[in-house]
Design a protein around this motif. Sequence first.
Motif, mmCIF file in Angstrom:
data_model
loop_
_atom_site.group_PDB
_atom_site.id
_atom_site.type_symbol
_atom_site.label_atom_id
_atom_site.label_comp_id
_atom_site.label_asym_id
_atom_site.label_seq_id
_atom_site.Cartn_x
_atom_site.Cartn_y
_atom_site.Cartn_z
ATOM 1 N N ALA A 174 -47.415 3.339 6.888
ATOM 2 C CA ALA A 174 -47.804 4.749 6.970
ATOM 3 C C ALA A 174 -48.352 5.233 5.644
ATOM 4 C CB ALA A 174 -46.606 5.608 7.348
ATOM 5 N N TYR A 175 -49.165 6.267 5.707
ATOM 6 C CA TYR A 175 -49.550 7.031 4.511
ATOM 7 C C TYR A 175 -48.527 8.170 4.479
ATOM 8 C CZ TYR A 175 -52.637 9.949 1.556
ATOM 9 O OH TYR A 175 -53.183 10.733 0.555
ATOM 10 N N LYS A 200 -47.206 10.682 2.720
ATOM 11 C CA LYS A 200 -47.379 12.114 2.459
ATOM 12 C C LYS A 200 -48.148 12.793 3.598
ATOM 13 C CE LYS A 200 -49.599 15.228 -0.786
ATOM 14 N NZ LYS A 200 -50.753 15.325 -1.677
ATOM 15 N N LEU A 201 -49.250 12.169 4.003
ATOM 16 C CA LEU A 201 -50.065 12.763 5.066
ATOM 17 C C LEU A 201 -49.366 12.645 6.425
ATOM 18 C CD1 LEU A 201 -52.752 14.115 5.859
ATOM 19 C CD2 LEU A 201 -53.773 11.843 6.013
ATOM 20 N N SER A 217 -46.889 15.503 6.548
ATOM 21 C CA SER A 217 -47.474 16.834 6.715
ATOM 22 C C SER A 217 -48.116 16.979 8.093
ATOM 23 C CB SER A 217 -48.445 17.180 5.580
ATOM 24 O OG SER A 217 -49.542 16.302 5.586
ATOM 25 N N GLU A 218 -48.790 15.932 8.584
ATOM 26 C CA GLU A 218 -49.375 16.005 9.933
ATOM 27 C C GLU A 218 -48.273 16.095 10.985
ATOM 28 O OE1 GLU A 218 -52.703 15.840 11.504
ATOM 29 O OE2 GLU A 218 -52.868 16.848 9.586
ATOM 30 N N PRO A 220 -51.118 9.313 10.362
ATOM 31 C CA PRO A 220 -51.645 8.066 9.798
ATOM 32 C C PRO A 220 -50.584 6.959 9.695
ATOM 33 C CG PRO A 220 -51.394 9.700 8.073
ATOM 34 C CD PRO A 220 -51.047 10.392 9.356
#
Lengths: 79, 244
Positions: B50-51, B53-54, B57-58, B119
């Motif tokens: 995974a990314y 941080k994004l 937030s997503e 992501p």
Amino acid sequence: MTVTIRYFALFREQTGKDQETLELSAATPAAAYQEVSHRYGFSLPLDRVRFAVNGQYQPADSALPAACTLALIPPLAGG
Amino acid sequence: MPFSLTREPIPCGELSAALANSAAGGLSTFEGRVRDNHLGREVLSLTYEAYDKLAESEGDRILAEASKRFSLCGVRTIHRIGELAIGDAAIWIGALAAHRQEAFAACRWVIDEVKAHVPIWKKEFYADGPAEWVNCACGHQQYAHDAWQVHAAHLGLTQLAAYTLIDIREPMERLGDPAWVHAVPNLPMSEPDIYLQLPADRPFLLACAKGIRSRNLTLWLREQGHENFFSLDTGIHGLAHALA
């Protein structure tokens, strides 16, 4: 412009790195992808890649801010 | 944080128990597990990346939207990353509402949104060949121009009539759909072999909920030489919009 590029999944394996800082002539995420793609021989077409700039999704043709972090997001497969 | 990532096994029971609210009459949960097969290939194990941080937030954005849209009393989602074995829970979603309808609907909506926007990537390790990043079939130059991908926005009635449209979703997913969707033949993707028996001289347009499963199935069929399959990019409901 100086851009820190973050690589995930397929791109991380193809470049052999999580991230790197590059001097690019690109002004948009799409143009930056073309430059990096050329360097590493990515075969994923541009229309299948999404972009995040400084941790937020941004359109492929948005303007890259100075000294930003650009994440290349290959097709998702979570869930 | 209502959405989180973890590298440890997901404690599904504890998460259910923790979603409590005395005004809530229904808790609907969804647990996505690792399957031992993908499009006919035997899967041995897989890795999620995974990314962070994004993804967080997503994920939080999606859960906040679900909360409003379905008037939830509580909602929680956790996605596991790292190496997983067959049968492990990859994602857990809990939606708590005053009544069951909102709880069920929220659960389904959240999983579809997570798949489309968070992501996270999945690498599958197969019994019969090299591991692959799912949905990234990038080594196949013949797919570079996506000629097999049909864009609903460019599709009129005449062009649509050239194809035989097939709804590849599971029968459960069609419940509550309008009459015109029920008129579309339904061949659930869970039994992919049936597609191999369809006539090779007719073009078939496959449609799912969001265009992700139909893309995967189309690529799989084309890899086996069945080039008469096409994927509808928006999912079947996008078609109603495009034709309106």
